[in-house]
Design an enzyme around this catalytic site. Structure first.
Site, PDB file in Angstrom:
ATOM      1  N   ASP A 161     -38.093 -39.985   6.636  1.00 27.87           N
ATOM      2  CA  ASP A 161     -36.742 -40.577   6.650  1.00 27.87           C
ATOM      3  C   ASP A 161     -35.923 -39.981   7.790  1.00 27.87           C
ATOM      4  O   ASP A 161     -36.200 -38.874   8.254  1.00 27.87           O
ATOM      5  CB  ASP A 161     -36.026 -40.268   5.323  1.00 27.87           C
ATOM      6  CG  ASP A 161     -36.710 -40.924   4.141  1.00 27.87           C
ATOM      7  OD1 ASP A 161     -37.452 -41.902   4.354  1.00 27.87           O
ATOM      8  OD2 ASP A 161     -36.497 -40.447   3.008  1.00 27.87           O
TER       9      ASP A 161
HETATM   10  N1  URA Z   1     -40.315 -38.637   0.694  1.00 25.18           N
HETATM   11  C1  URA Z   1     -39.046 -38.989   0.956  1.00 25.18           C
HETATM   12  O1  URA Z   1     -38.277 -39.317   0.065  1.00 25.18           O
HETATM   13  N2  URA Z   1     -38.647 -38.975   2.254  1.00 25.18           N
HETATM   14  C2  URA Z   1     -39.435 -38.594   3.280  1.00 25.18           C
HETATM   15  O2  URA Z   1     -38.998 -38.567   4.425  1.00 25.18           O
HETATM   16  C3  URA Z   1     -40.757 -38.229   2.970  1.00 25.18           C
HETATM   17  C4  URA Z   1     -41.173 -38.263   1.670  1.00 25.18           C
END
Ligand code: URA
Length: 231
Positions: free
Chosen positions: A97
């Site tokens: 993310d």
């Molecule tokens: N899980 C999440 O919620 N975000 C990420 O970036 C990676 C795994």
């Protein structure tokens, strides 16, 4: 491979620029000055007396900062691929993310990306997770048993075994082997927690180099790549 192609790929320059440096006598094959870009490379190649090694596939570890997107192009935000310059066709092996930091692999090896991201391979990725409230002991079995979550396309899926190791009141290490959208945030939400900080620190047995500052990258060698597939 022809010398001009070799130089263009290894130095990320155009074919006409390879002609220029060959004419300037800056290129050698073993200990003789190269004459033409059309000759086949049969020996070690040097540019300005430095050995140039051409590798078809390149692999980089980056420490992703917040604010960077995992896509190769974005109109609003900087992209993780911008963190390595001078290498063509790099893509991220998996997504994080925009607000997640830590370990990512960039490569021009499409088959490798497929292998690392395929849930069938069950390569566990470990995250340092900080939440707004306390991790309770009983969450450990809940993460192992899994949760029914809603995927980006609206379908419901059951998460594969996830390992939760509580490291302090509101901090834990969580290992998952899928790369579904917001998976850790959604799992934590299921037990009533909001993720306030998320950092990936390990893929398989390959750990984020602690010397690598956010935004920095380092090229990986074969022995590092192998660690990804060690369970
Ligand atoms: N899980 C999440 O919620 N975000 C990420 O970036 C990676 C795994």
């Amino acid at each position: 491979m022809r010398l001009d192609k070799y130089l263009a790929e290894a130095l990320n320059i155009s074919r006409s620029e390879t002609t220029t440096i060959i004419k300037q006598k800056k290129v050698k094959i073993d200990d003789r000055v190269a004459k033409s870009g059309s000759e086949e490379v049969k020996g070690k190649v040097y540019y300005n007396e430095e050995e140039i090694v051409y590798k078809e596939f390149r692999y980089f570890m980056i420490n992703k900062p917040k604010g960077y997107v995992s896509a190769s192009r974005d109109d609003k935000n900087p992209c993780v691929v911008d963190l390595v310059t001078g290498v063509k066709n790099l893509k991220a092996a998996g997504r994080l993310d925009i607000d997640t930091t830590g370990l990512m692999i960039l490569t021009n090896d499409g088959a490798f990306i497929h292998k690392v991201t395929s849930p069938k391979q069950e390569i566990y990725k470990t995250y340092e997770v900080e939440c707004d409230k306390e991790f309770k002991r009983e969450f450990v079995s809940a993460f192992l048993e899994g949760f029914d979550l809603i995927d980006s396309d609206g379908s419901i899926y059951h998460t594969k075994k996830a390992y939760l190791e509580i490291t302090s009141k509101n901090k834990a290490l969580i290992s998952i082997c899928e790369g579904r959208f917001h998976e850790i945030k959604k799992m934590c939400h299921e037990v009533g927690l909001v993720v306030t900080n998320l950092k990936r620190i390990k893929i398989g047995s390959l750990e984020l180099d602690s010397a690598l500052k956010e935004g920095e990258a380092k090229e990986l060698e074969e022995k590092d790549i192998e660690k990804i597939f060690v369970k």
